[in-house]
Design a protein around this motif. Structure first.
Motif, PDB file in Angstrom:
ATOM      1  N   GLY A   1       6.101 -79.500  -5.492  1.00 53.46           N
ATOM      2  CA  GLY A   1       7.173 -80.114  -6.292  1.00 53.46           C
ATOM      3  C   GLY A   1       6.012 -82.032  -7.536  1.00 53.46           C
ATOM      4  N   GLY A   2       4.841 -81.725  -6.864  1.00 55.13           N
ATOM      5  CA  GLY A   2       3.833 -83.182  -7.187  1.00 55.13           C
ATOM      6  C   GLY A   2       4.643 -84.281  -7.362  1.00 55.13           C
ATOM      7  N   GLN A   3       4.032 -84.648  -8.162  1.00 50.67           N
ATOM      8  CA  GLN A   3       5.126 -86.946  -8.400  1.00 50.67           C
ATOM      9  C   GLN A   3       6.215 -86.756  -9.275  1.00 50.67           C
ATOM     10  OE1 GLN A   3       1.863 -88.957 -10.832  1.00 50.67           O
ATOM     11  NE2 GLN A   3       0.336 -87.514 -10.519  1.00 50.67           N
TER      12      GLN A   3
ATOM     13  N   LEU B   1       3.282 -78.396   2.104  1.00 56.07           N
ATOM     14  CA  LEU B   1       2.797 -79.193   3.210  1.00 56.07           C
ATOM     15  C   LEU B   1       2.138 -78.802   3.543  1.00 56.07           C
ATOM     16  CD1 LEU B   1       6.333 -79.427   4.205  1.00 56.07           C
ATOM     17  CD2 LEU B   1       5.523 -80.952   2.708  1.00 56.07           C
ATOM     18  N   GLN B   2       0.315 -78.561   2.998  1.00 53.20           N
ATOM     19  CA  GLN B   2      -0.409 -77.676   3.081  1.00 53.20           C
ATOM     20  C   GLN B   2      -2.046 -78.872   3.157  1.00 53.20           C
ATOM     21  OE1 GLN B   2      -0.975 -76.114   6.460  1.00 53.20           O
ATOM     22  NE2 GLN B   2       1.065 -75.551   6.500  1.00 53.20           N
ATOM     23  N   ARG B   3      -2.790 -79.346   3.536  1.00 52.90           N
ATOM     24  CA  ARG B   3      -3.560 -79.906   2.691  1.00 52.90           C
ATOM     25  C   ARG B   3      -4.280 -79.000   2.267  1.00 52.90           C
ATOM     26  NH1 ARG B   3      -7.119 -84.383   2.476  1.00 52.90           N
ATOM     27  NH2 ARG B   3      -7.067 -85.890   1.154  1.00 52.90           N
TER      28      ARG B   3
ATOM     29  N   SER C   1      -5.500 -79.250  -8.950  1.00 50.05           N
ATOM     30  CA  SER C   1      -4.280 -78.824  -9.616  1.00 50.05           C
ATOM     31  C   SER C   1      -4.257 -80.876  -9.608  1.00 50.05           C
ATOM     32  CB  SER C   1      -4.079 -78.833 -10.332  1.00 50.05           C
ATOM     33  OG  SER C   1      -2.702 -77.256  -9.458  1.00 50.05           O
ATOM     34  N   THR C   2      -4.819 -80.826  -8.457  1.00 50.20           N
ATOM     35  CA  THR C   2      -4.332 -82.411  -7.167  1.00 50.20           C
ATOM     36  C   THR C   2      -3.622 -83.262  -8.476  1.00 50.20           C
ATOM     37  OG1 THR C   2      -5.930 -82.857  -7.640  1.00 50.20           O
ATOM     38  CG2 THR C   2      -5.818 -80.912  -5.635  1.00 50.20           C
ATOM     39  N   GLY C   3      -3.594 -83.437  -9.659  1.00 50.11           N
ATOM     40  CA  GLY C   3      -2.810 -84.979 -10.203  1.00 50.11           C
ATOM     41  C   GLY C   3      -2.865 -85.518  -9.188  1.00 50.11           C
ATOM     42  N   ALA C   4      -2.510 -86.554  -9.481  1.00 55.88           N
ATOM     43  CA  ALA C   4      -2.467 -88.233  -8.799  1.00 55.88           C
ATOM     44  C   ALA C   4      -2.005 -88.511  -7.896  1.00 55.88           C
ATOM     45  CB  ALA C   4      -2.189 -89.175 -10.002  1.00 55.88           C
ATOM     46  N   ARG C   5      -1.963 -89.770  -7.282  1.00 60.76           N
ATOM     47  CA  ARG C   5      -0.856 -90.481  -6.321  1.00 60.76           C
ATOM     48  C   ARG C   5      -1.036 -91.755  -6.037  1.00 60.76           C
ATOM     49  NH1 ARG C   5      -2.662 -87.402  -0.491  1.00 60.76           N
ATOM     50  NH2 ARG C   5      -3.396 -85.898  -2.100  1.00 60.76           N
ATOM     51  N   TRP C   6      -0.289 -92.528  -5.510  1.00 61.18           N
ATOM     52  CA  TRP C   6       0.017 -93.707  -6.081  1.00 61.18           C
ATOM     53  C   TRP C   6      -1.117 -94.000  -4.265  1.00 61.18           C
ATOM     54  CZ3 TRP C   6       2.600 -96.192  -8.945  1.00 61.18           C
ATOM     55  CH2 TRP C   6       3.637 -95.798  -9.755  1.00 61.18           C
TER      56      TRP C   6
ATOM     57  N   VAL D   1       9.984-100.744 -10.456  1.00 62.16           N
ATOM     58  CA  VAL D   1       8.979-101.302 -11.554  1.00 62.16           C
ATOM     59  C   VAL D   1       9.502-100.447 -13.135  1.00 62.16           C
ATOM     60  CG1 VAL D   1       6.690-100.559 -12.204  1.00 62.16           C
ATOM     61  CG2 VAL D   1       7.108-101.676 -10.096  1.00 62.16           C
ATOM     62  N   LEU D   2       9.992 -99.591 -12.911  1.00 61.10           N
ATOM     63  CA  LEU D   2      10.780 -98.346 -13.584  1.00 61.10           C
ATOM     64  C   LEU D   2      11.248 -98.851 -14.560  1.00 61.10           C
ATOM     65  CD1 LEU D   2      10.599 -95.162 -11.453  1.00 61.10           C
ATOM     66  CD2 LEU D   2       9.029 -95.806 -13.671  1.00 61.10           C
ATOM     67  N   ILE D   3      12.368 -99.879 -13.742  1.00 62.45           N
ATOM     68  CA  ILE D   3      14.118-100.289 -14.652  1.00 62.45           C
ATOM     69  C   ILE D   3      13.291-101.407 -14.930  1.00 62.45           C
ATOM     70  CG2 ILE D   3      15.586-101.389 -14.004  1.00 62.45           C
ATOM     71  CD1 ILE D   3      16.562-100.038 -10.896  1.00 62.45           C
TER      72      ILE D   3
HETATM   73  C1  FAD Z   1       7.452 -92.304 -10.601  1.00 66.46           C
HETATM   74  C2  FAD Z   1       6.831 -91.100 -11.752  1.00 66.46           C
HETATM   75  C3  FAD Z   1       7.575 -91.365 -13.219  1.00 66.46           C
HETATM   76  C4  FAD Z   1       7.182 -90.353 -13.635  1.00 66.46           C
HETATM   77  N1  FAD Z   1       7.855 -90.145 -14.285  1.00 66.46           N
HETATM   78  C5  FAD Z   1       7.633 -88.850 -15.724  1.00 66.46           C
HETATM   79  C6  FAD Z   1       8.829 -88.687 -16.938  1.00 66.46           C
HETATM   80  O1  FAD Z   1       9.442 -89.231 -17.052  1.00 66.46           O
HETATM   81  N2  FAD Z   1       8.195 -88.080 -17.674  1.00 66.46           N
HETATM   82  C7  FAD Z   1       6.711 -87.593 -17.645  1.00 66.46           C
HETATM   83  O2  FAD Z   1       6.634 -86.183 -18.129  1.00 66.46           O
HETATM   84  N3  FAD Z   1       6.527 -87.177 -16.699  1.00 66.46           N
HETATM   85  C8  FAD Z   1       6.832 -88.816 -15.618  1.00 66.46           C
HETATM   86  N4  FAD Z   1       6.185 -88.498 -14.741  1.00 66.46           N
HETATM   87  C9  FAD Z   1       3.824 -87.933 -14.493  1.00 66.46           C
HETATM   88  C10 FAD Z   1       4.376 -86.696 -13.736  1.00 66.46           C
HETATM   89  O3  FAD Z   1       4.926 -86.671 -12.544  1.00 66.46           O
HETATM   90  C11 FAD Z   1       2.751 -86.266 -13.965  1.00 66.46           C
HETATM   91  O4  FAD Z   1       2.023 -86.121 -15.122  1.00 66.46           O
HETATM   92  C12 FAD Z   1       2.791 -84.913 -13.394  1.00 66.46           C
HETATM   93  O5  FAD Z   1       4.003 -84.151 -12.130  1.00 66.46           O
HETATM   94  C13 FAD Z   1       1.227 -84.008 -12.976  1.00 66.46           C
HETATM   95  O6  FAD Z   1       1.414 -82.517 -13.153  1.00 66.46           O
HETATM   96  P1  FAD Z   1       0.106 -82.403 -12.271  1.00 66.46           P
HETATM   97  O7  FAD Z   1       1.085 -80.816 -11.660  1.00 66.46           O
HETATM   98  O8  FAD Z   1      -0.581 -82.038 -12.740  1.00 66.46           O
HETATM   99  O9  FAD Z   1      -0.477 -83.383 -11.285  1.00 66.46           O
HETATM  100  P2  FAD Z   1       1.005 -83.710  -9.635  1.00 66.46           P
HETATM  101  O10 FAD Z   1       2.207 -83.708 -10.267  1.00 66.46           O
HETATM  102  O11 FAD Z   1      -0.009 -85.338  -9.345  1.00 66.46           O
HETATM  103  O12 FAD Z   1       0.562 -82.341  -8.799  1.00 66.46           O
HETATM  104  C14 FAD Z   1      -0.765 -82.739  -7.550  1.00 66.46           C
HETATM  105  C15 FAD Z   1       0.017 -81.809  -6.303  1.00 66.46           C
HETATM  106  O13 FAD Z   1      -1.391 -81.175  -5.749  1.00 66.46           O
HETATM  107  C16 FAD Z   1      -0.746 -81.329  -4.375  1.00 66.46           C
HETATM  108  N5  FAD Z   1      -2.248 -82.355  -4.065  1.00 66.46           N
HETATM  109  C17 FAD Z   1      -3.281 -83.188  -3.945  1.00 66.46           C
HETATM  110  N6  FAD Z   1      -4.417 -83.442  -2.843  1.00 66.46           N
HETATM  111  C18 FAD Z   1      -4.015 -81.795  -2.403  1.00 66.46           C
HETATM  112  C19 FAD Z   1      -4.818 -81.428  -1.565  1.00 66.46           C
HETATM  113  N7  FAD Z   1      -6.326 -82.356  -0.635  1.00 66.46           N
HETATM  114  N8  FAD Z   1      -4.546 -80.069  -0.604  1.00 66.46           N
HETATM  115  C20 FAD Z   1      -3.665 -79.838  -1.409  1.00 66.46           C
HETATM  116  N9  FAD Z   1      -1.790 -80.293  -2.542  1.00 66.46           N
HETATM  117  C21 FAD Z   1      -3.275 -81.505  -2.220  1.00 66.46           C
HETATM  118  C22 FAD Z   1       0.291 -82.803  -4.706  1.00 66.46           C
HETATM  119  O14 FAD Z   1       1.321 -82.351  -3.365  1.00 66.46           O
HETATM  120  C23 FAD Z   1       0.982 -82.059  -5.539  1.00 66.46           C
HETATM  121  O15 FAD Z   1       1.905 -80.945  -4.964  1.00 66.46           O
HETATM  122  C24 FAD Z   1       6.126 -89.562 -13.508  1.00 66.46           C
HETATM  123  C25 FAD Z   1       4.872 -89.732 -12.438  1.00 66.46           C
HETATM  124  C26 FAD Z   1       5.990 -90.842 -11.487  1.00 66.46           C
HETATM  125  C27 FAD Z   1       5.206 -91.518 -10.018  1.00 66.46           C
END
Ligand code: FAD
Length: 350
Positions: A241-243, A282-284, A312-317, A336-338
């Motif tokens: 699901g990611g972010q 749930l595997q890193r 495609s590891t996206g971003a994290r806080w 922050v979002l509100i």
């Molecule tokens: C609070 C919040 C609100 C948001 N609201 C919106 C919105 O309203 N509209 C919008 O368009 N976007 C929104 N976003 C942004 C949106 O969620 C991101 O742009 C999107 O999730 C990016 O997708 P992604 O698949 O690239 O990466 P991510 O969603 O970051 O997913 C990354 C994946 O990689 C996995 N991962 C990372 N490192 C490893 C590793 N070493 N091994 C295995 N897995 C790993 C993670 O667990 C995750 O599954 C929001 C983000 C946040 C945090």
């Protein structure tokens, strides 16, 4: 106490009770105790399978949901109405013998947990993320006699919440110590307890054609695209699901006017599972190496091989490692979002 519509719905659910259950109530003379008694007696009057007993539990007022002759360890210290009403209904059904809606592999993992785990979750009845946590821990209590779970409504247990430094909900305590802040799924709970899959569980995996590291929106669409071509595809995700799991309101996903992050993540997961994709949640991944094939080593020591890798590891806080960070993180995020949304609305009105 229950409104007419809710009572009608509850009636239908109570018809699904499989075996007799006992609600044990620890009540005093106060108003909340009276309200809990009213609720419990009203529910019991709706099914011959439910009986009520008075008892003394750790907190008063509170009540537990049990099988006949066997306590499950599920306690509600508060009145589970509002968002928690579903948690109560599910607890009634599951304690009565209806199987929880989780994969058999998860049921097996929970049943195999040894050691004593006493969970307590502080909630508020208006919290959106709390029911998922309460329901996950209740399922674990139903399945394993060594696990207990108490839902604590912080609003009527203020002194305790203050004493235990609860600043945001849901706040989960394990064996008396703070353990987790914010939403957590049953799979994440298992992984955090060290009960997730072990290296040997991955030993029989054949090499993949495409292995995607990351289970957010990007990784999911890459995997679906690959699997549609009929090639062997896998996803390794620290958190599927990611972010989007961290946000409630999503209003810019074209063609879906409004949705919630966890809902969108669930839809992603269902879409991914429609294809022959090996999802390893749930595997890193901790190491990537190119030998004859690409090799990804997981945190648990398993090594997965693939002809190609998509990262495609996206971003994290980022954590700043200050005291109270875990407890405050979700709350601060929402504030922050509100503030951001209000600021943007004011700018647009100008
Ligand atoms: C609070 C919040 C609100 C948001 N609201 C919106 C919105 O309203 N509209 C919008 O368009 N976007 C929104 N976003 C942004 C949106 O969620 C991101 O742009 C999107 O999730 C990016 O997708 P992604 O698949 O690239 O990466 P991510 O969603 O970051 O997913 C990354 C994946 O990689 C996995 N991962 C990372 N490192 C490893 C590793 N070493 N091994 C295995 N897995 C790993 C993670 O667990 C995750 O599954 C929001 C983000 C946040 C945090």
């Amino acid at each position: 106490m229950l409104e007419k519509d809710i009572k009608a719905q509850l009636n239908q659910y109570l018809e699904l009770l499989e075996n007799d259950i006992v609600l044990k109530v620890s009540a005093g003379e106060d108003k909340v105790s009276n309200d809990i008694l009213d609720l419990i007696n009203e529910i019991a009057s709706m099914s011959t399978k439910i009986s009520v007993e008075e008892t003394k539990l750790e907190r008063t007022p509170s009540f537990s949901v049990n099988r006949v002759g066997e306590d499950t360890g599920i306690v509600f210290a508060g009145i589970p109405l509002g968002h928690e009403f579903t948690s109560l209904v599910l607890a009634l059904l599951q304690v009565s013998g209806r199987a929880p809606k989780v994969d058999q592999s998860i049921i097996d993992q929970v049943k195999n947990i040894s050691g004593e785990y006493h969970f307590e979750t502080f909630v508020s009845l208006s919290c959106h993320n709390c029911p998922d946590v309460v329901q996950a821990l209740n399922i674990m209590s139903v399945l394993n006699p060594n696990i207990t779970h108490t839902m604590i409504d912080g609003a009527i247990n203020r002194d305790e919440a203050e004493r235990r430094n609860v600043r945001a909900v849901p706040a989960v305590f394990l064996n008396g110590e703070f353990w987790n802040g914010g939403r957590i799924t049953i799979q994440e709970i298992l992984a955090k307890l060290g009960e997730g899959p072990k290296a040997e569980d991955f030993a029989d995996r054949d090499p993949y054609d495409v292995l995607v590291v990351g289970g957010g929106p990007a990784g999911s669409s890459a995997a679906i695209y690959a699997a549609r071509k009929g090639i062997r595809t896998g996803i390794v995700a620290e958190r599927f699901g990611g972010q989007i799991m961290d946000t409630l309101s999503i209003e810019n996903f074209i063609s879906v006017k409004a949705t919630e992050g966890p809902k969108l993540a669930q839809a992603l997961e269902e879409h991914v599972k429609d294809y022959n994709i090996d999802v390893m949640d749930l595997q890193r991944a901790k190491r990537l190496e190119k030998n004859e094939l690409f090799e990804i080593e997981l945190e648990n020591g398993a090594v997965l091989k693939s002809k190609s890798i998509i990262i495609s590891t996206g971003a994290r806080w980022r954590n700043v490692n200050v005291p109270g960070e875990e407890e405050f993180k979700i709350k601060v995020l929402h504030i922050v979002l509100i503030v951001m949304v209000r600021y943007m609305k004011v700018r647009m009105l100008r």
